[in-house]
Scaffold this motif. Structure first.
Motif, PDB file in Angstrom:
ATOM      1  N   UNK A 135     101.523  29.085 -11.963  1.00 18.58           N
ATOM      2  CA  UNK A 135     101.676  27.656 -11.735  1.00 18.58           C
ATOM      3  C   UNK A 135     102.171  27.464 -10.288  1.00 18.58           C
ATOM      4  N   UNK A 136     102.744  28.245  -9.637  1.00 17.36           N
ATOM      5  CA  UNK A 136     103.262  28.069  -8.342  1.00 17.36           C
ATOM      6  C   UNK A 136     102.169  28.268  -7.243  1.00 17.36           C
ATOM      7  N   UNK A 137     101.092  29.059  -7.285  1.00 18.47           N
ATOM      8  CA  UNK A 137     100.138  29.176  -6.472  1.00 18.47           C
ATOM      9  C   UNK A 137      99.089  27.984  -6.607  1.00 18.47           C
ATOM     10  N   UNK A 392     109.242  24.876 -10.774  1.00 22.62           N
ATOM     11  CA  UNK A 392     109.920  25.002  -9.248  1.00 22.62           C
ATOM     12  C   UNK A 392     110.211  26.358  -8.819  1.00 22.62           C
ATOM     13  N   UNK A 393     110.669  27.221  -9.812  1.00 24.44           N
ATOM     14  CA  UNK A 393     110.919  28.705  -9.421  1.00 24.44           C
ATOM     15  C   UNK A 393     109.730  29.271  -9.253  1.00 24.44           C
ATOM     16  N   UNK A 394     108.420  28.857  -9.652  1.00 28.25           N
ATOM     17  CA  UNK A 394     107.344  29.625  -9.492  1.00 28.25           C
ATOM     18  C   UNK A 394     106.736  29.319  -7.872  1.00 28.25           C
ATOM     19  N   UNK A 395     107.059  27.988  -7.698  1.00 30.30           N
ATOM     20  CA  UNK A 395     106.542  27.480  -6.280  1.00 30.30           C
ATOM     21  C   UNK A 395     107.401  27.686  -5.182  1.00 30.30           C
ATOM     22  N   UNK A 396     108.763  28.204  -5.268  1.00 28.57           N
ATOM     23  CA  UNK A 396     109.599  28.272  -4.221  1.00 28.57           C
ATOM     24  C   UNK A 396     109.050  29.305  -3.144  1.00 28.57           C
ATOM     25  N   UNK A 397     108.406  30.370  -3.650  1.00 29.19           N
ATOM     26  CA  UNK A 397     108.048  31.248  -2.366  1.00 29.19           C
ATOM     27  C   UNK A 397     106.912  30.684  -1.319  1.00 29.19           C
ATOM     28  N   UNK A 398     106.363  29.799  -1.945  1.00 26.61           N
ATOM     29  CA  UNK A 398     105.183  29.365  -1.372  1.00 26.61           C
ATOM     30  C   UNK A 398     105.352  27.899  -0.331  1.00 26.61           C
ATOM     31  N   UNK A 399     106.698  27.759  -0.419  1.00 25.68           N
ATOM     32  CA  UNK A 399     107.005  26.686   0.761  1.00 25.68           C
ATOM     33  C   UNK A 399     106.794  27.420   2.032  1.00 25.68           C
ATOM     34  N   UNK A 400     107.001  28.580   2.146  1.00 26.07           N
ATOM     35  CA  UNK A 400     107.083  29.382   3.404  1.00 26.07           C
ATOM     36  C   UNK A 400     105.665  29.506   4.097  1.00 26.07           C
TER      37      UNK A 400
END
Length: 425
Positions: A135-137, A392-400
């Protein structure tokens, strides 16, 4: 007057009113309270829609809907999977690349998620990826859509700030490629750290060639669009119309998967989406007029220029402002309200209008990933049938990678200005 306007607007939002209703209600209350001419409500609302670049909005929405109905997303996804091969984290990398390709016809982040989200998430979870990661990616890759042409937010920004829509659309090409690179680099790092699965496809030259032939008409759609813009033969409206015609041609004549019922559904979806966007545009125009009447843009400009005359410092301040605003305001409404206030001051300080436009839109696209109003979070939550907190937890690393891309675009004007200037020489 501005205080009353903002307070009524915030009260309406807190009460749960749609953004367009909140803008119109606040404007109406301010106009009546301060004895301004009431006919301005209708006059300004209608004049805001009397804009040639805005004609491209429904056409791009229709083109994306038709291409999705044809099934081109599946063909493109399968082809990119074969090309990428069986590297670790391959399907995640494919999701990013397919989002880049499909952004060449969609023009909006939510359109990308609607067309690709289920395919991307199902492919990744089927191969053992965590659902939150998938979901995050998917959400992060969808930010490419509104930066790469065509882009509905960029067209609206151009119409508000009187910047060339064609040049601003072209200005998004290189930044979109930079976002793609940083996202793919992030996935490559995570693939090694978390031992992400390899793809199960067995690529061969014959398989790639066969799928390339099948996918060629679909891949030609973004090429046609970008080529039309770069050549100067088409403006945004003309190229949108050509893309719609092309989608109908390949849907009925080549793939033969398009039905008149699907065309009708695409038209209905286009009317619904366009009416929502243009309702916001019209009410925001009245809202902005009241702010202008109270000299808010002039005072805001003087305030910003009083803080610094360094273009980069001013861009950083605007970045912080927009990242906060993006948490609470829908992106198109934010463009219509804030761009007329801050753009003149930054132009006066020497910030290139094309660079500012891309920085502005990219900030607000990152806002689609941030609660409490991040629409991409809720849309993926519906598509993936998972709770918002997991998304939200899945998307957090992709804020970088997204923040890194924003810093590059803010610090290096040539990233946004080089290509438009090259094609106008």
């Amino acid at each position: 007057m501005s205080l009353v306007l903002v307070l009524v607007f915030l009260a309406a939002l807190i009460a749960g009113a749609p953004i367009a209703v909140a803008l119109g209600l606040a404007s109406g209350v301010a106009i009546i309270a301060f004895d301004l001419p009431i006919h301005v409500l209708a006059q300004r609302a209608v004049n805001a829609l009397d804009s040639t670049p805005l004609l491209a909005v429904p056409l791009f929405i229709l083109a994306a809907s038709l291409l999705n109905a044809i099934g081109v997303t599946t063909h493109i996804f399968d082809l990119v999977r074969l090309v990428v091969g069986r590297i670790r984290g391959a399907v995640a990398q494919v999701s990013i690349l397919v989002s880049l390709i499909f952004s060449g016809v969609s023009g909006a982040a939510l359109a990308d998620i609607g067309a690709l989200g289920k395919i991307q998430i199902d492919q990744m979870t089927g191969q053992g990826y965590r659902k939150s990661f998938a979901a995050g990616i998917t959400i992060a890759a969808a930010t490419i859509g509104p930066i790469f042409p065509p882009s509905i937010p960029i067209i609206i920004y151009a119409s508000v700030t009187n910047v060339s829509a064609v040049q601003l659309l072209v200005a998004g090409i290189v930044p979109a490629l930079i976002i793609t690179f940083f996202l793919m680099a992030q996935v490559a790092v995570m693939a090694r750290l978390y031992d992400l699965p390899r793809d199960t496809v067995s690529p061969s030259l014959r398989a790639v060639a066969k799928k390339a032939v099948i996918s060629f008409p679909a891949l030609l759609a973004p090429v046609l669009l970008i080529g039309g813009l770069l050549s100067g033969y088409f403006g945004p409206t003309e190229v949108a119309g050509v893309t719609v015609a092309y989608a109908l041609a390949i849907g009925f004549g080549i793939y033969r998967t398009l039905t008149w019922r699907a065309v009708w559904e695409s038209l209905r979806e286009t009317v619904e989406a366009t009416s929502g966007i243009l309702f916001i545009v019209s009410t925001a125009a009245v809202f902005a007029w009241v702010l202008t009447l109270d000299q808010v843009p002039a005072r805001a400009g003087a305030f910003l220029l009083g803080l610094s005359d360094n273009p980069f410092v001013l861009l950083l301040l605007v970045n912080i402002l927009l990242l906060i605003v993006g948490m609470f305001l829908e992106s198109i409404a934010a463009i219509l309200i804030i761009a007329p206030i801050v753009a003149p001051a930054l132009h006066a300080a020497g910030v290139d209008p094309l660079q500012l436009g891309i920085v502005f839109v990219l900030n607000l696209m990152i806002g689609l990933l941030t609660p409490p109003v991040g629409m991409s979070l809720y849309m993926v939550s519906i598509v993936a049938k998972m709770p918002v907190h997991s998304v939200i937890r899945g998307v957090l690393p992709f804020f970088i990678p997204l923040i890194l891309s924003l810093l590059v675009v803010s610090a290096v004007p040539a990233v946004s200005t080089w290509l438009p200037k090259l094609i106008t020489q």
